[in-house]
Structures are given as structure tokens and as C-alpha cells.
Design an enzyme around this catalytic site. Structure first.
Site, PDB file in Angstrom:
ATOM      1  CG  ASN A 176      48.332  15.422   9.064  1.00  0.00           C
ATOM      2  OD1 ASN A 176      48.175  15.076   8.972  1.00  0.00           O
ATOM      3  ND2 ASN A 176      49.612  15.301   9.198  1.00  0.00           N
ATOM      4  CE  LYS A 199      42.393   2.877  12.425  1.00  0.00           C
ATOM      5  NZ  LYS A 199      42.627   3.830  12.603  1.00  0.00           N
ATOM      6  N   GLY A 251      48.785   8.218   5.876  1.00  0.00           N
ATOM      7  CA  GLY A 251      49.508   7.439   7.158  1.00  0.00           C
ATOM      8  C   GLY A 251      51.517   7.516   6.349  1.00  0.00           C
ATOM      9  CB  SER A 252      53.662   6.378   8.680  1.00  0.00           C
ATOM     10  OG  SER A 252      53.527   4.659   8.855  1.00  0.00           O
ATOM     11  CB  VAL A 253      56.796   4.839   3.376  1.00  0.00           C
ATOM     12  CG1 VAL A 253      56.793   4.258   2.955  1.00  0.00           C
ATOM     13  CG2 VAL A 253      56.336   6.082   2.831  1.00  0.00           C
ATOM     14  CD  GLU A 273      47.202  11.478  -1.453  1.00  0.00           C
ATOM     15  OE1 GLU A 273      48.886  11.867  -1.629  1.00  0.00           O
ATOM     16  OE2 GLU A 273      46.474  11.477  -2.245  1.00  0.00           O
ATOM     17  CB  CYS A 307      51.977  14.641   3.866  1.00  0.00           C
ATOM     18  SG  CYS A 307      50.628  15.934   3.572  1.00  0.00           S
ATOM     19  CD  GLU A 409      56.938  12.121   7.371  1.00  0.00           C
ATOM     20  OE1 GLU A 409      56.670  11.013   7.752  1.00  0.00           O
ATOM     21  OE2 GLU A 409      56.449  13.053   5.912  1.00  0.00           O
ATOM     22  CD  GLU A 486      42.798  11.817  -0.581  1.00  0.00           C
ATOM     23  OE1 GLU A 486      43.946  12.839   0.249  1.00  0.00           O
ATOM     24  OE2 GLU A 486      42.403  10.847   0.010  1.00  0.00           O
TER      25      GLU A 486
HETATM   26  P1  NAD Z   1      50.569   6.109  10.841  1.00  0.00           P
HETATM   27  O1  NAD Z   1      50.841   5.608   9.193  1.00  0.00           O
HETATM   28  O2  NAD Z   1      51.006   5.815  12.435  1.00  0.00           O
HETATM   29  O3  NAD Z   1      48.656   5.481  10.463  1.00  0.00           O
HETATM   30  C1  NAD Z   1      47.677   6.052   9.712  1.00  0.00           C
HETATM   31  C2  NAD Z   1      46.839   5.339  10.135  1.00  0.00           C
HETATM   32  O4  NAD Z   1      46.732   3.812  10.125  1.00  0.00           O
HETATM   33  C3  NAD Z   1      46.061   5.202  11.679  1.00  0.00           C
HETATM   34  O5  NAD Z   1      44.660   5.327  11.674  1.00  0.00           O
HETATM   35  C4  NAD Z   1      45.982   3.415  11.916  1.00  0.00           C
HETATM   36  O6  NAD Z   1      45.422   3.552  13.221  1.00  0.00           O
HETATM   37  C5  NAD Z   1      46.609   2.941  11.451  1.00  0.00           C
HETATM   38  N1  NAD Z   1      47.485   1.916  11.253  1.00  0.00           N
HETATM   39  C6  NAD Z   1      48.137   1.895  11.603  1.00  0.00           C
HETATM   40  N2  NAD Z   1      48.546   0.260  11.527  1.00  0.00           N
HETATM   41  C7  NAD Z   1      47.386  -0.421  10.236  1.00  0.00           C
HETATM   42  C8  NAD Z   1      47.322  -1.432   9.518  1.00  0.00           C
HETATM   43  N3  NAD Z   1      48.534  -2.981  10.046  1.00  0.00           N
HETATM   44  N4  NAD Z   1      46.400  -1.639   9.172  1.00  0.00           N
HETATM   45  C9  NAD Z   1      45.358  -0.799   9.179  1.00  0.00           C
HETATM   46  N5  NAD Z   1      45.376   0.329   9.705  1.00  0.00           N
HETATM   47  C10 NAD Z   1      46.383   1.076  10.469  1.00  0.00           C
HETATM   48  O7  NAD Z   1      51.269   7.572  10.538  1.00  0.00           O
HETATM   49  P2  NAD Z   1      50.194   8.821  11.304  1.00  0.00           P
HETATM   50  O8  NAD Z   1      51.727   8.876  12.428  1.00  0.00           O
HETATM   51  O9  NAD Z   1      48.742   8.863  11.789  1.00  0.00           O
HETATM   52  O10 NAD Z   1      50.894   9.785  10.419  1.00  0.00           O
HETATM   53  C11 NAD Z   1      51.713  10.488  10.230  1.00  0.00           C
HETATM   54  C12 NAD Z   1      52.464   9.225   9.014  1.00  0.00           C
HETATM   55  O11 NAD Z   1      50.912  10.353   7.774  1.00  0.00           O
HETATM   56  C13 NAD Z   1      53.179  10.696   8.246  1.00  0.00           C
HETATM   57  O12 NAD Z   1      53.873   9.320   7.234  1.00  0.00           O
HETATM   58  C14 NAD Z   1      52.698  11.615   7.035  1.00  0.00           C
HETATM   59  O13 NAD Z   1      53.641  12.244   6.395  1.00  0.00           O
HETATM   60  C15 NAD Z   1      52.039  10.915   6.773  1.00  0.00           C
HETATM   61  N6  NAD Z   1      51.029  12.238   5.669  1.00  0.00           N
HETATM   62  C16 NAD Z   1      50.543  11.457   4.578  1.00  0.00           C
HETATM   63  C17 NAD Z   1      49.626  12.858   3.849  1.00  0.00           C
HETATM   64  C18 NAD Z   1      49.799  12.901   2.620  1.00  0.00           C
HETATM   65  O14 NAD Z   1      48.636  13.008   1.668  1.00  0.00           O
HETATM   66  N7  NAD Z   1      50.537  11.893   1.442  1.00  0.00           N
HETATM   67  C19 NAD Z   1      49.028  13.644   5.027  1.00  0.00           C
HETATM   68  C20 NAD Z   1      49.005  13.722   6.664  1.00  0.00           C
HETATM   69  C21 NAD Z   1      49.671  12.696   6.923  1.00  0.00           C
END
Ligand code: NAD
Length: 512
Positions: A176, A199, A251-253, A273, A307, A409, A486
Site C-alpha cells: 500500500n 524486498k 504487512g499482515s499479522v 508493523e 493499516c 481488518e 519506525e
Molecule cells: P502480507 O503479509 O501478505 O505481505 C507483506 C510482505 O511479506 C510481502 O512483501 C510478501 O511478499 C512478504 N511475505 C509473505 N510471506 C512471507 C514469508 N513467509 N516470509 C517472508 N516474507 C513474506 O501483507 P500485504 O497484503 O502485502 O499488506 C497488507 C497488510 O499490511 C495489512 O494487514 C496491513 O494492515 C499491513 N500494513 C501494516 C502497516 C504498518 O505500518 N503497521 C503499514 C502498511 C500495511
């Protein structure tokens, strides 16, 4: 997530001087290793289909990077870090200030590339690039201040601590805010004397590699900042590599849990995060127009894929109807258009899968008894070239605290509204979530505002605004929304480690 309102005026001036040429740099290789763009030499079986969300057009298909690519990037990053980590903070700062200036000169081009990659409106993408520039500037300024402490000890002996780099830092980002994440992770890591392998999400690979070009032009040593593209497999190769000292993840939880497990196995530092389901509370004495603006900022930036969004909007029962009718009127006036256009208010969802996920939540909420007050539909675009994109009309729905859509979410343009009667009641309801990323309070009673934020379990709280992220303020979550921070000076601690040194001034006392 924008930086500060004040910057907007200055930016407007700068934009008027910029050209709006969309970069075609996605045709170039997307990895960046040892100072140059490259293709993977050890591809994985995971194919990245890079699409333009606004049109659904396939820009290119590339394989993910394999173990061999990761090994090469880590080796280069290790070598580059040795010299970089020995430099003074002032020397490192010069490179980072240079990078900030170069990125600023490319701001309009990078912003349009970000629009191509994410589908968000250009005005937001300009802010996102600005937040990366701000981060480079801020941590460049802080680099010379990184230091340890001195301790007086008995009999003329003394001790001191050295704040030293960690080594090779891996950054992994979500889709995002691609350029913002690349900037927010690499600027403090580099300022602290580390090297970086970044990455981006497999859905948004385009701008992190441009940041590599910026760093190279700024004179940063080859291998100090690298970009490795790929999906889950590539991420796993990076997080499991023995020579990686830290992973900083957004990324996601679900993925954060896996990354923390990988880091635990290797005893690596980790910052997470993660997601959120944040509350925004509007009290009866709030300035209603500001509160309505705040609720829109809290829900509909980047098509709601943010997020920290304040998706649970609690409105005092005495003003509920008034606020909701204003919100509905404002939301119905938000029109989608080509996100590259200056007047675009709302762009496209990142992809069809995310759009289906969001519409699925809305449909299930409707079946559970939610009242849809506005939007929540797939929009048929008039402009033929945009018909391959997925556009969802911004949605407001009235529901209960225990509905699925109140607890999970959604990550789309969906605002839930609820009525409340008392401060005590609303605080309990606001805190009734597994997440704790952000929260907001609108009221003219500042004593109440401070009392509320003191009682809300969330990392980023707002009084009378929402979703503003100045570089100076630490950002990060409570509870399942993450670990570490951050932005702000505290982030220097997350990218360094302490060495303590004892210095004896007398003889060694030994009763043995
Ligand atoms: P995601 O967790 O699916 O992927 C995030 C990243 O992790 C991608 O680059 C993906 O390729 C990588 N990834 C996936 N599996 C992995 C593994 N097993 N090992 C290492 N890397 C791996 O998340 P998304 O769909 O890209 O983003 C949406 C999520 O991110 C939402 O839950 C959102 O709330 C969260 N988010 C949090 C913040 C914050 O600052 N707190 C900011 C933006 C988005």
C-alpha cells in the site's frame, strides 16, 4: 498516511514546476544488487505478474529471486557494510542528504510510477514520496548524533558504551505504501551504519528499485542498498539467511508471525508493523466539520487500504444523525477517476483479489444485518481504459461491535459507524480489539482528549485529526499490531546495538 498538513502548500509550488512524464522504468530489470539493476540469476518458480491496478494491464511478468540471488545480495551487503559502518555519522549524513535532494528532483516521476504500481491518486503518491524524502533528511540529520555514554566508576576506572550498527538489515514491505516503506526502513538503517536488502511486495515492485538508483547517484557505495524482488519464497530465503542481523517488516499479522518465528530461530532483531482495526471517537462537543474531515481522512486514503485507518467510528448519540448525514453526503460525492489526474479523489483497488475480499466482507455484513448507508459497490468506470481496474464506491455502514466487519481488518474503503452515550462506555468498546495500531478523538474538551488517549491501548493516537505521520513522531503498534517503532529518534535504537566497555585504571584485584 501523509506527513504534515503544512508541507502541502510548499509541495503545490514544487509540483507546478515538475513534468508529469510517467516513467517507463518498469521495462528495466527490477532487482538492484551491487549498484546496478539486474534480473534474477537463480529464479524461483513463483512468477510475479506486475499489473497496473488502474487499468488491470499486465506490465510485465518476472520470476521471483532465488536462494542464489539472496546469497549474492547478502554477500555484497556484508562487504559494503564493513566500510560504511566505520564511517563517522557526519560522513554518512552527506550521502543521505544527497539522496534526499536527488529523490526530491525525481519526485514527480517517482510519484507517477507509484500511481502506476498502486492505483492510488497522484496527490497521495506525491505525499508518499515526500515522506521518503523527509525520512532521508531526518535520519541524515540524526546520523552524527548517534553515540554511547560515559560512566564514572570507582578509583578512576570508567566505562563507556558504543552504539554500533547491526550489520545486514532486511526490509520487507506491503503493497500500500511502497516508496514510503522503502524510505522509512532504509533511511534509519543506513544512517546507523547498516547495509540494507529490501524486498517490496510482489504486487508493487517498481519504486524501491528507483530508490536504489537514487542512492547510487548520491554516491552510496555499491552493495549498501539492494533490492531483491519476489514473493513468499524469496522472503523466506531472506529472513532465514544466517548473515542477516535484523528484519524490519510491514504487512499482515499472519506473515508477521512467520517472520518473527524465522527471526527467533536465528536470534535476529525484528521490527513488525502489522494490521489494525482502529477506533475514532467523536464526542458531542466536537467541531463537526473537522470531525467529518477527520473521519474521511481516517478511512478513504489509498482506497481504504491503510493499516492505521480509523475504521470504527464511534459518534456520540446526540450528534449521531447529524454527523452521519454529513459523512454520507461527502462520501457520495467522492468520484473515482484516472489516478494520474491531479483532481482524482479515489483510485483503484490494488487487484481483483483484494476487491473481492472487501466486497465479501460488505456482503457478509449486510447478511448479518448491517445497514449500508452509502457505497460498497463495484463501480463501472466511464473511461474505457479504466474498465480493467477494480473500483469500489466508498462505503459507510452501521453495524454492531461484534459483527465480523467490526472485528477483522477489511483493508478497503469501508467505514463502520456506531453510536455511544458515555466516555467510559466508548473507551471499553474502543479497546475491545486484538489490534492497537492507532486511535483518534475529536472533542473541544482537551482534558477529556488527553484522558482518552491515555486510556486507549494504541501506538499512534490523534487529537482532532487523523492519519498524519510526521517523521519526528514514532509510529508503531500495541498488541497484535506490532513490535518496535519506525520514525522518531527512538528508531535509532532499533537499528543499532550497544557495546559496553569497562576500563581499569588500577591494579586487578583478585582474591583467588
Ligand atoms: P502480507 O503479509 O501478505 O505481505 C507483506 C510482505 O511479506 C510481502 O512483501 C510478501 O511478499 C512478504 N511475505 C509473505 N510471506 C512471507 C514469508 N513467509 N516470509 C517472508 N516474507 C513474506 O501483507 P500485504 O497484503 O502485502 O499488506 C497488507 C497488510 O499490511 C495489512 O494487514 C496491513 O494492515 C499491513 N500494513 C501494516 C502497516 C504498518 O505500518 N503497521 C503499514 C502498511 C500495511
Amino acid at each position: 498516511m501523509i506527513n504534515t498538513c503544512g508541507s502541502l502548500r510548499l509541495l503545490r509550488k514544487a509540483w507546478s514546476r515538475c513534468s508529469s512524464t510517467v516513467s517507463q522504468s518498469y521495462n528495466l530489470p527490477l532487482n538492484f544488487v551491487n549498484g546496478v539493476r539486474t534480473d534474477p540469476t537463480d529464479p524461483t518458480s513463483e512468477i510475479m505478474n506486475v499489473e497496473e491496478p488502474a487499468t488491470g494491464r499486465l506490465l510485465k511478468s518476472v520470476p521471483g529471486s532465488g536462494q542464489g540471488d539472496v546469497n549474492a545480495a547478502v554477500e555484497n551487503a556484508k562487504n559494503a557494510q564493513e566500510e560504511w559502518g566505520q564511517m563517522s555519522g557526519t560522513e554518512r549524513a552527506k550521502f543521505l542528504f544527497n539522496a534526499a535532494r536527488i529523490l526530491e528532483a525525481r519526485q514527480e516521476e517517482v510519484a507517477h510510477l507509484e500511481v502506476t504500481d498502486t492505483g492510488k491518486p497522484i496527490w497521495e503518491a506525491r505525499f508518499d514520496v515526500q515522506t521518503a524524502i523527509d525520512s532521508l533528511t531526518y535520519y541524515a540529520g540524526l546520523a552524527p548524533t548517534i553515540c554511547g555514554q560515559h560512566f564514572n566508576l570507582p578509583n578512576g576506572s570508567f566505562g563507556y558504551s558504543r552504539r554500533e550498527p547491526l550489520g545486514v538489515v532486511v526490509g520487507i514491505g506491503a503493497w500500500n505504501y511502497p516508496i514510503q516503506m522503502a524510505g522509512w526502513k532504509s533511511a534509519p538503517a543506513l544512517a546507523c551504519g547498516n547495509s540494507v536488502i529490501y524486498k517490496p511486495s510482489q504486487f508493487t515492485p517498481l519504486t524501491a528499485v528507483v530508490l536504489g538508483e537514487v542512492f547510487a547517484e548520491a554516491g552510496l557505495p555499491d552493495g549498501l542498498y539492494n533490492v531483491i524482488q519476489g514473493g513468499v519464497k524469496t522472503g523466506e530465503y531472506l529472513t532465514n539467511h544466517n548473515d542477516v542481523a535484523k528484519v524490519t517488516f510491514t504487512g499482515s499479522v499472519e506473515t508477521g508471525t512467520k517472520i518473527m518465528t524465522a527471526c527467533a530461530n536465528g536470534i535476529k532483531h525484528v521490527t513488525l508493523e502489522l494490521g489494525g482495526k482502529s477506533p475514532l471517537i467523536i464526542f458531542e462537543d466536537a467541531d463537526v466539520d473537522n470531525a467529518v474531515n477527520g473521519a474521511l481522512m481516517a478511512n478513504f486514503l489509498t482506497q481504504g487500504q491503510v493499516c492505521s485507518n480509523g475504521t470504527r467510528v464511534f459518534i456520540h448519540s446526540s450528534i449521531f444523525e447529524k454527523v452521519v448525514s454529513k459523512l454520507v453526503a461527502r462520501v457520495k460525492a467522492i468520484k473515482h477517476s484516472d489516478p494520474h489526474l491531479d483532481d482524482c479523489k479515489m483510485g483503484a483497488m490494488i487487484n481483483a483479489e483484494q476487491a473481492d475480499k472487501v466486497l465479501g466482507y460488505i456482503n457478509r455484513a449486510r447478511n448479518e444485518g448491517a445497514e449500508i448507508l452509502a457505497g460498497g459497490e463495484l463501480v463501472q468506470m466511464e473511461d474505457a481504459k479504466l474498465r480493467g481496474g477494480k473500483y469500489i464506491s466508498p462505503c459507510i455502514l452501521k453495524t454492531t461491535d461484534d459483527a465480523e466487519i467490526s472485528r477483522e481488518e477489511v483493508f478497503g474503503p469501508v467505514m463502520n459507524v456506531y453510536s455511544f452515550d458515555s466516555e467510559d462506555e466508548v473507551l471499553i468498546r474502543a479497546n475491545d480489539t486484538k489490534f492497537g495500531l492507532a486511535a483518534g478523538v475529536f472533542t473541544k474538551d482537551l482534558a477529556r482528549a488527553h484522558r482518552c488517549v491515555a486510556n486507549i491501548k494504541a501506538g499512534s493516537c490523534y487529537i482532532n485529526n487523523y492519519n498524519i505521520y510526521p517523521t519526528e513522531l514514532p509510529f508503531g503498534g500495541y498488541k497484535m499490531s506490532g513490535l518496535g517503532r519506525e520514525n522518531g529518534t527512538v528508531t535509532l535504537e532499533y537499528f543499532t546495538q550497544l557495546k559496553s566497555v569497562y576500563v581499569e585504571s588500577g591494579d586487578v584485584y583478585c582474591p583467588l
